[in-house]
Design a protein around this motif. Sequence first.
Motif, short mmCIF file in Angstrom:
data_model
loop_
_atom_site.label_atom_id
_atom_site.label_comp_id
_atom_site.label_asym_id
_atom_site.label_seq_id
_atom_site.Cartn_x
_atom_site.Cartn_y
_atom_site.Cartn_z
N ASP A 61 0.82 -1.22 0.00
CA ASP A 61 0.00 0.00 0.00
C ASP A 61 0.85 1.26 0.00
OD1 ASP A 61 -2.20 -1.55 -0.06
OD2 ASP A 61 -2.86 -1.15 2.00
N ASN A 62 2.08 1.15 0.45
CA ASN A 62 2.97 2.32 0.38
C ASN A 62 3.13 2.73 -1.09
OD1 ASN A 62 6.22 3.34 0.60
ND2 ASN A 62 4.81 4.03 2.19
N GLY A 63 3.31 1.73 -1.95
CA GLY A 63 3.37 2.01 -3.38
C GLY A 63 2.03 2.56 -3.88
N LEU A 124 9.60 10.02 -5.88
CA LEU A 124 8.74 9.59 -4.77
C LEU A 124 9.18 8.18 -4.37
CD1 LEU A 124 5.04 10.53 -5.53
CD2 LEU A 124 6.31 10.90 -3.44
N ASP A 125 9.50 8.03 -3.10
CA ASP A 125 9.91 6.71 -2.61
C ASP A 125 8.71 5.99 -2.03
OD1 ASP A 125 10.84 4.58 -1.10
OD2 ASP A 125 11.54 5.90 0.52
N GLY A 126 8.08 5.17 -2.87
CA GLY A 126 6.95 4.35 -2.42
C GLY A 126 7.33 2.88 -2.45
N ILE A 127 8.58 2.60 -2.09
CA ILE A 127 9.05 1.20 -2.17
C ILE A 127 8.43 0.39 -1.03
CG2 ILE A 127 11.08 -0.31 -2.18
CD1 ILE A 127 12.72 2.13 -3.20
N VAL A 128 8.55 0.90 0.18
CA VAL A 128 8.02 0.15 1.31
C VAL A 128 7.77 1.14 2.46
CG1 VAL A 128 10.28 -0.46 2.27
CG2 VAL A 128 8.39 -2.03 2.57
N GLY A 129 6.75 0.86 3.26
CA GLY A 129 6.43 1.75 4.38
C GLY A 129 6.47 0.98 5.68
N ALA A 156 10.08 10.79 0.63
CA ALA A 156 9.75 9.44 1.11
C ALA A 156 8.27 9.41 1.50
CB ALA A 156 10.61 9.08 2.31
N VAL A 157 7.62 8.33 1.14
CA VAL A 157 6.21 8.13 1.44
C VAL A 157 6.09 7.37 2.76
CG1 VAL A 157 4.04 7.16 0.59
CG2 VAL A 157 5.74 8.07 -1.04
N ASP A 158 5.57 8.02 3.76
CA ASP A 158 5.37 7.48 5.11
C ASP A 158 6.69 7.30 5.87
OD1 ASP A 158 3.59 6.98 7.12
OD2 ASP A 158 3.25 4.87 6.61
N LEU A 159 7.65 6.64 5.25
CA LEU A 159 8.97 6.41 5.85
C LEU A 159 9.99 6.31 4.74
CD1 LEU A 159 8.08 3.28 7.97
CD2 LEU A 159 8.93 5.39 8.98
N PRO A 160 11.25 6.66 4.98
CA PRO A 160 12.27 6.34 3.98
C PRO A 160 12.40 4.82 3.91
CG PRO A 160 13.17 7.75 5.75
CD PRO A 160 11.82 7.29 6.20
N SER A 161 12.27 4.26 2.74
CA SER A 161 12.29 2.79 2.62
C SER A 161 13.62 2.23 3.10
CB SER A 161 12.06 2.39 1.16
OG SER A 161 10.81 2.88 0.74
N GLY A 162 13.54 1.16 3.87
CA GLY A 162 14.75 0.50 4.36
C GLY A 162 15.03 0.78 5.83
K LIG Z 1 8.60 4.65 1.56
#
Ligand SMILES: [K+]
Length: 490
Positions: A61-63, A124-129, A156-162
């Motif tokens: 859903d982050n994506g 936009l970083d929507g890799i993972v939240g 970053a979307v919600d959180l920086p992925s990783g």
């Molecule tokens: K993210």
Amino acid sequence: MRVAYSVETVRAAERALMARVPEGALMQRAAAGLAAACANALGTGGGVYAARVVVLTGSGDNGGDALYAGARLARRGAGVTAVLLAPQKAHRGGLAALRAAGGRAVTPEDVDAVALVHRADLVLDGIVGIGGKGGLRPGAVPLAEAARASRAVVVAVDLPSGVDADTGEVRGAAVRADMTVTFGTYKPGLLVDPAAEHAGALRLVDIGLGPDLDGTPPALEALQHADVAALLPVPDAESDKYRRGVVGVVAGSERYPGAAVLAVAGALRAGAGAVRYVGPGAQAVLARFPETLVSAGPPHKAGRVQAWVVGPGLGDGPEARRAVDDVLASDVPVLVDADGLRLLDRDVVRSRTAGTVLTPHAGEAAALLGVAREEVEAARLDHVRRLAGAFGATALLKGSTTLVASPEPGVPVRVNPTGTSWLATAGSGDVLSGITGSLLAAGLAPRDAASVGAYLHGLSARVAAGPVGAPVAAHDVAAALPGAWRDIRS
Ligand SMILES: [K+]
Ligand SMILES: NC(=O)C1=CN([C@@H]2O[C@H](COP(=O)(O)OP(=O)(O)OC[C@H]3O[C@@H](n4cnc5c(N)ncnc54)[C@H](O)[C@@H]3O)[C@@H](O)[C@H]2O)[C@@H](O)CC1
Ligand SMILES: Nc1ncnc2c1ncn2[C@@H]1O[C@H](COP(=O)(O)OP(=O)(O)O)[C@@H](O)[C@H]1O
């Protein structure tokens, strides 16, 4: 107060809220806030129209949030390309919305995605939240590196992925963002290094979670000016120096008299009515601060105090050890710092009836816990909690994003929002000890004294360093305390 909730709490609140709102509503709220923040960021450059936007899209859903935000930007004229890292699992609704708005989707197999990122104005970083586990998967690493190296604004979307949302740990490659747009509430990882350093500026988008979070204690809290103003000890008409509190400072040695001067400097300007100094640095202390009450002999013969500070520059000889034992045997709150931390007996600390505050930097915390310094630095939140639990004391872990943990389980850890890396200068910790000891003497509870102490200390350093930033010495930090204090109360 700024608060951060654990992923578990966020998930539960989201479930409760989702049951009351139409399907997909939360994601639309998130995407709308995200797109607005991106438009704002682009506005300072060439604007949204014709901007090149790349959406790094993962499998959850982050994506989805990122794709819907990409669709909104595409409708405003941006050229939006989604790079699908898991094409089969990319959010269907989000992908359809992006395509309908004129955006396109590619995979790293079809195109040179790294080159796309290099040419972007916004990534936009929507890799993972909050569903992320571990660092970035290998396929995403070159894209994250390209984003960092490019001129693009990285959001970053919600959180920086990783990064780990709950712990602030970064156990692998992770995105480095200029800005993180987070939804519903802050997550602990956004406020604690090393993860916080990856997040850049923080924007919180309200998606309506508030009522479903109320009643659950946050995992983390950060005081703000109003909270600190309410806690600062301010004298009233009835006050005299004894009622304001007397703080005793046991610090310095023949070799390090400066530590005594700096701890007293902090103590004098932090709210207690008087400062007693005990130790071999009396001459140096009086030369600088004639208002100090000095005495020789063991601390318990120095006269009544409402709190002790012990440790800065004390050395580790037999006299230093006796002084630490003497102070810990008292029935008033005690702050132990620096050399004092090497000399204390854990069982003695555990058995104290009055509060104890331990103020180690990462190296000292590592020694107290029997772990490597790097481990403490990598997992600051975990270690500050462990320290407080192991010693039955309030633990203040210094460093970037100073943390304060209470020994009682379930009490939110406090993270200090002030401070600056200009504070990384010899002796600034001694000033912090004096400030916090003074607040203890004035009657603040250990957790409040430690977190307000860190706040004042960090703000003073910012005041001293100035808006542009410049090197400050520890005594400059102490001298800036009245200015920081006034700023908080105004
Ligand atoms: K993210
Ligand atoms: N649940 C909700 O109500 C809302 C969720 N929102 C968004 O949804 C996100 C959470 O969505 P999900 O639960 O789908 O989880 P995520 O999208 O955060 O990630 C889960 C997916 O990523 C994969 N994954 C895990 N670790 C990975 C890694 N290190 N590298 C690459 N892939 C990895 C998993 O296999 C899984 O498919 C939030 O962060 C937020 O962005 C928002 O839309 C607001 C509302
Ligand atoms: N990178 C940093 N960013 C912000 N604050 C820092 C950083 N490094 C150190 N500090 C702060 O500077 C102070 C240094 O204290 P300490 O390590 O005890 O030094 P000293 O023993 O020389 O006084 C602490 O308050 C710590 O939180």
